[in-house]
Write a protein that holds these residues in place. Structure first.
Motif, mmCIF file in Angstrom:
data_model
loop_
_atom_site.group_PDB
_atom_site.id
_atom_site.type_symbol
_atom_site.label_atom_id
_atom_site.label_comp_id
_atom_site.label_asym_id
_atom_site.label_seq_id
_atom_site.Cartn_x
_atom_site.Cartn_y
_atom_site.Cartn_z
ATOM 1 N N HIS A 189 3.016 16.256 -5.567
ATOM 2 C CA HIS A 189 4.240 15.465 -5.732
ATOM 3 C C HIS A 189 4.397 14.969 -7.165
ATOM 4 O O HIS A 189 5.166 14.061 -7.418
ATOM 5 N N ASP A 190 3.658 15.577 -8.086
ATOM 6 C CA ASP A 190 3.749 15.245 -9.501
ATOM 7 C C ASP A 190 3.659 13.734 -9.727
ATOM 8 O O ASP A 190 4.572 13.122 -10.281
ATOM 9 N N PRO A 191 2.561 13.107 -9.304
ATOM 10 C CA PRO A 191 2.477 11.648 -9.311
ATOM 11 C C PRO A 191 2.251 11.103 -10.724
ATOM 12 O O PRO A 191 1.638 11.776 -11.554
ATOM 13 N N PRO A 192 2.760 9.896 -10.981
ATOM 14 C CA PRO A 192 2.512 9.289 -12.291
ATOM 15 C C PRO A 192 1.068 8.815 -12.459
ATOM 16 O O PRO A 192 0.623 8.621 -13.587
ATOM 17 N N VAL A 193 0.364 8.620 -11.365
ATOM 18 C CA VAL A 193 -1.035 8.185 -11.441
ATOM 19 C C VAL A 193 -1.899 9.214 -10.721
ATOM 20 O O VAL A 193 -1.607 9.603 -9.593
ATOM 21 N N LEU A 194 -2.948 9.628 -11.409
ATOM 22 C CA LEU A 194 -3.815 10.642 -10.824
ATOM 23 C C LEU A 194 -5.244 10.112 -10.826
ATOM 24 O O LEU A 194 -5.736 9.663 -11.858
ATOM 25 N N ILE A 195 -5.873 10.148 -9.670
ATOM 26 C CA ILE A 195 -7.254 9.674 -9.575
ATOM 27 C C ILE A 195 -8.110 10.796 -9.021
ATOM 28 O O ILE A 195 -7.905 11.255 -7.904
ATOM 29 N N LEU A 196 -9.038 11.264 -9.840
ATOM 30 C CA LEU A 196 -9.798 12.461 -9.487
ATOM 31 C C LEU A 196 -11.282 12.126 -9.449
ATOM 32 O O LEU A 196 -11.860 11.727 -10.455
ATOM 33 N N ASP A 197 -11.877 12.252 -8.277
ATOM 34 C CA ASP A 197 -13.304 11.958 -8.152
ATOM 35 C C ASP A 197 -14.084 13.261 -8.291
ATOM 36 O O ASP A 197 -14.109 14.068 -7.382
ATOM 37 N N GLU A 198 -14.696 13.432 -9.417
ATOM 38 C CA GLU A 198 -15.457 14.642 -9.751
ATOM 39 C C GLU A 198 -14.654 15.929 -9.515
ATOM 40 O O GLU A 198 -15.017 16.755 -8.689
ATOM 41 N N PRO A 221 0.807 -1.241 0.000
ATOM 42 C CA PRO A 221 0.000 0.000 0.000
ATOM 43 C C PRO A 221 0.830 1.276 0.000
ATOM 44 O O PRO A 221 0.506 2.203 -0.730
ATOM 45 N N VAL A 222 1.909 1.297 0.772
ATOM 46 C CA VAL A 222 2.629 2.573 0.895
ATOM 47 C C VAL A 222 3.342 2.987 -0.400
ATOM 48 O O VAL A 222 3.142 4.099 -0.878
ATOM 49 N N PRO A 223 4.155 2.090 -1.029
ATOM 50 C CA PRO A 223 4.784 2.518 -2.287
ATOM 51 C C PRO A 223 3.763 2.903 -3.353
ATOM 52 O O PRO A 223 4.026 3.793 -4.174
ATOM 53 N N ILE A 224 2.607 2.272 -3.337
ATOM 54 C CA ILE A 224 1.605 2.620 -4.352
ATOM 55 C C ILE A 224 0.971 3.969 -4.039
ATOM 56 O O ILE A 224 0.765 4.795 -4.927
ATOM 57 N N LYS A 225 0.712 4.212 -2.765
ATOM 58 C CA LYS A 225 0.131 5.506 -2.404
ATOM 59 C C LYS A 225 1.094 6.641 -2.719
ATOM 60 O O LYS A 225 0.671 7.771 -2.977
ATOM 61 N N GLU A 226 2.402 6.352 -2.694
ATOM 62 C CA GLU A 226 3.372 7.377 -3.083
ATOM 63 C C GLU A 226 3.216 7.753 -4.548
ATOM 64 O O GLU A 226 3.496 8.873 -4.948
ATOM 65 N N ARG A 227 2.808 6.787 -5.373
ATOM 66 C CA ARG A 227 2.709 7.032 -6.812
ATOM 67 C C ARG A 227 1.377 7.637 -7.225
ATOM 68 O O ARG A 227 1.215 8.053 -8.370
ATOM 69 N N ILE A 228 0.427 7.607 -6.316
ATOM 70 C CA ILE A 228 -0.919 8.066 -6.678
ATOM 71 C C ILE A 228 -1.181 9.450 -6.096
ATOM 72 O O ILE A 228 -0.818 9.734 -4.958
ATOM 73 N N GLY A 229 -1.781 10.303 -6.894
ATOM 74 C CA GLY A 229 -2.361 11.526 -6.372
ATOM 75 C C GLY A 229 -3.864 11.333 -6.391
ATOM 76 O O GLY A 229 -4.431 10.977 -7.422
ATOM 77 N N LYS A 288 -5.406 18.294 -18.872
ATOM 78 C CA LYS A 288 -4.975 17.903 -20.213
ATOM 79 C C LYS A 288 -3.470 18.114 -20.366
ATOM 80 O O LYS A 288 -2.767 17.298 -20.961
ATOM 81 N N ALA A 289 -2.980 19.227 -19.815
ATOM 82 C CA ALA A 289 -1.557 19.535 -19.953
ATOM 83 C C ALA A 289 -0.696 18.514 -19.207
ATOM 84 O O ALA A 289 0.447 18.262 -19.590
ATOM 85 N N MET A 290 -1.257 17.935 -18.157
ATOM 86 C CA MET A 290 -0.462 17.004 -17.358
ATOM 87 C C MET A 290 -0.514 15.587 -17.898
ATOM 88 O O MET A 290 0.241 14.719 -17.466
ATOM 89 N N ALA A 291 -1.441 15.352 -18.832
ATOM 90 C CA ALA A 291 -1.790 13.977 -19.180
ATOM 91 C C ALA A 291 -0.684 13.210 -19.893
ATOM 92 O O ALA A 291 -0.655 11.994 -19.839
ATOM 93 N N LYS A 292 0.230 13.922 -20.512
ATOM 94 C CA LYS A 292 1.163 13.267 -21.435
ATOM 95 C C LYS A 292 1.899 12.096 -20.802
ATOM 96 O O LYS A 292 1.996 11.025 -21.372
ATOM 97 N N ASP A 293 2.399 12.313 -19.602
ATOM 98 C CA ASP A 293 3.204 11.239 -18.993
ATOM 99 C C ASP A 293 2.552 10.654 -17.750
ATOM 100 O O ASP A 293 3.220 10.148 -16.871
ATOM 101 N N LYS A 294 1.233 10.779 -17.666
ATOM 102 C CA LYS A 294 0.544 10.236 -16.496
ATOM 103 C C LYS A 294 -0.588 9.321 -16.929
ATOM 104 O O LYS A 294 -1.078 9.406 -18.053
#
Lengths: 305, 239
Positions: free
Chosen positions: A150-159, A69-77, A177-183
């Motif tokens: 933290h500029d995460p590679p995975v972004l999860i946005l609820d509404e 859980p912890v390393p994954i939570k580091e990668r997720i915003g 949209k601007a952030m999407a390229k590498d995420k």
């Protein structure tokens, strides 16, 4: 990047999520659609590791959320629904706290990161205000700022655009949209135009199951009026026009509706050039010509109602 | 374990961001010294010690620490912020520890702010400073156990009132078991049983401290009660 495999979540006798599977890759923006209570938020909460799935797995970068859980939570915003944030803190204190937890050790780096998201989300004017005194739009943007700090590679946005005014919505969409390229981004929304403007892929969830997983374009194609034309003529017998147009091999059906001829193509192909040429050859004078506007709303309605 | 520090900082200073902290501290100090002087008959005893003060503490803690501890998790659950907290890269055990330590530090601040009482006995007489020192150590340890119980009851619900009531019931029970008035009611039981029961009481284990004794068994009691309660908190939150 994110792999969701036959995810189930059961609350008592209710199956909130019932076998959801999909993948999201870097560079994709996945739009999560569905009626209220369809299981969108529950699915997102399981991806972030907040809720434990009844069965099924979530892999982020090949790691199982339940096991690491912890390393994954580091990668997720993650931006939760309704932006639950510590209201008694100021924006600056709150972002500072998030930065500490996110492991920014160098003070200048931390300061830079906070400055960056405050610029990005236009929070500079309220940085020293306590969050509970802010308007909903600002609170929402604090929630967004916190997720991307933290500029995460995975972004999860609820509404993410819920409660924003039209200008702010547009701005947030631009940022996403601007952030999407590498995420890899997953966002849920009720606003269908938003999905169309923003997402590279759409998943519709209803009653805890994925019923559609495709591109916005192919979802639009499901609309029966996709690529259909409405034409009005000057002084012509519409019945004759209808019969003649029907003869075209590319045309599936022709209907007369409120003084206009509606032409439906076969296989939802584009026929406007063809039909225009045909009208000119027959010397029919066109007074009005348009593609019938189609919306996702109708498709959504047909799929989920 | 590095994540505990930011959590601790946020939570500890969080107490002072709302007026609740100041109200709590003032009322706590007024009640502590008030009970010592009136109910404890501090002056009538004509002894330069803080026995009267310490003997009131288990009773005061039952209510005051439940009031501090009821919000630990219940408030996070109600406002939804625990969703944010538990999706940050922290272990649940770290979050539980950080919040607990912050609450404990806050309560310890309140306890240490009773120092004027200490100065009073110092001014009026010639107290034995040993028991006063160990009394404070024991008092802070005991406060930790009270708070750990509250942490557990607070994690059970998103309703602060429910958390408050349940923690009072548990903590009051653990105070009663060592109270002579209560144990006398149990006279129909074999003495060994009564003794065994009173071994589960805060008061039994706190008494040593107020007499200047730091006994291993008393330390173990408070620390293990805190540990078990915090462990239960983690288990409840991991659901």
């Amino acid at each position: 990047m994110i792999e969701v495999q036959s995810l189930h979540k059961r609350y008592g006798s209710i199956n909130a999520v019932n076998g959801v599977s999909f993948e999201v890759n870097r560079g994709e923006i996945l739009g999560f659609l569905g009626p209220n209570g369809a299981g969108k938020s529950t699915t997102m909460k399981m991806i972030t590791g907040f809720l434990r799935p009844t069965s099924g797995t979530v892999l982020v970068d090949g790691l199982d959320v339940q096991e690491h859980p912890v390393p994954i939570k580091e990668r997720i915003g993650y931006m939760p629904e309704n932006g639950p944030i510590y209201g008694e803190m100021t924006v600056e204190e709150f972002l500072d706290f998030i930065a500490d937890i996110r492991g920014f050790e160098d003070p200048t780096q931390k300061e830079d990161a906070i400055d960056r998201v405050c610029d990005l989300c236009r929070l500079n004017s309220v940085r020293h205000q306590s969050i509970e005194t802010l308007s909903k739009g600002y609170k929402q943007r604090v929630g967004f700022a916190q997720a991307v700090l933290h500029d995460p590679p995975v972004l999860i946005l609820d509404e993410p655009t819920d409660g924003l005014d039209p200008n702010q919505k547009k701005e947030v969409r631009k940022i996403i949209k601007a952030m999407a390229k590498d995420k890899a981004i997953i966002l849920s929304t009720h606003i269908l135009e938003e999905v169309r403007a923003l997402c590279t892929r759409i998943i519709i969830i209803a009653k805890g199951q994925v019923i559609v997983d495709e591109s916005p374009d192919s979802l639009m194609r499901r609309n029966k009026r996709y690529n259909a034309l409405a034409i009005q003529f000057e002084e012509l017998d519409l019945e004759v026009v209808k019969q003649d147009l029907k003869e075209l091999p590319e045309v599936a059906a022709v209907e007369i509706n409120e003084g206009a001829v509606e032409v439906y193509p076969k296989n939802k192909q584009s026929i406007e050039a063809l039909v225009l040429k045909f009208c000119r050859e027959n010397q029919w004078h066109i007074s009005h010509f348009e593609m019938i506007p189609v919306s996702l709303d109708e498709v959504f309605w047909e799929l989920t109602a | 374990m590095t994540q505990i520090l930011p959590l601790f900082k946020r939570e500890f200073f969080g107490y002072f961001r709302s007026p609740v902290a100041y109200v709590f501290l003032i009322v706590f100090l007024v009640v502590s010294s008030g009970l010592t002087f009136y109910l404890g008959r501090f002056f009538d005893a004509r002894v330069a010690s803080l026995d009267a003060f310490f003997s009131m503490q288990p009773w005061i803690y039952t209510f005051f620490i439940s009031a501090v501890g009821m919000r630990l998790w219940a408030e996070e659950k109600r406002s939804g912020t625990w969703e944010l907290l538990l999706t940050l890269p922290v272990r649940i055990s770290e979050a539980v520890m950080g919040k607990f330590l912050a609450g404990w530090a806050f309560i310890a601040t309140g306890i240490l702010l009773t120092f004027p009482l200490m100065m009073t006995v110092g001014y009026l007489g010639d107290p034995d400073w040993g028991p006063i020192f160990t009394g404070y150590v024991g008092s802070i340890l005991m406060a930790g156990s009270f708070l750990a119980v509250c942490s557990f009851t607070s994690a059970l619900t998103k309703n602060q009132v429910i958390s408050f009531v349940i923690s009072i019931v548990i903590n009051l029970g653990l105070v009663f078991l060592g109270w002579s008035v209560f144990t006398n009611l149990l006279a129909f039981l074999p003495l060994a049983w009564v003794d065994a029961l009173s071994n589960f009481s805060y008061t039994t284990h706190f008494n040593g401290f107020t007499r200047g004794l730091i006994a291993f068994k008393d330390l173990v009691f408070f620390l293990s009660l805190s540990f078990v309660s915090l462990l239960l908190t983690v288990l409840v939150l991991e659901r």
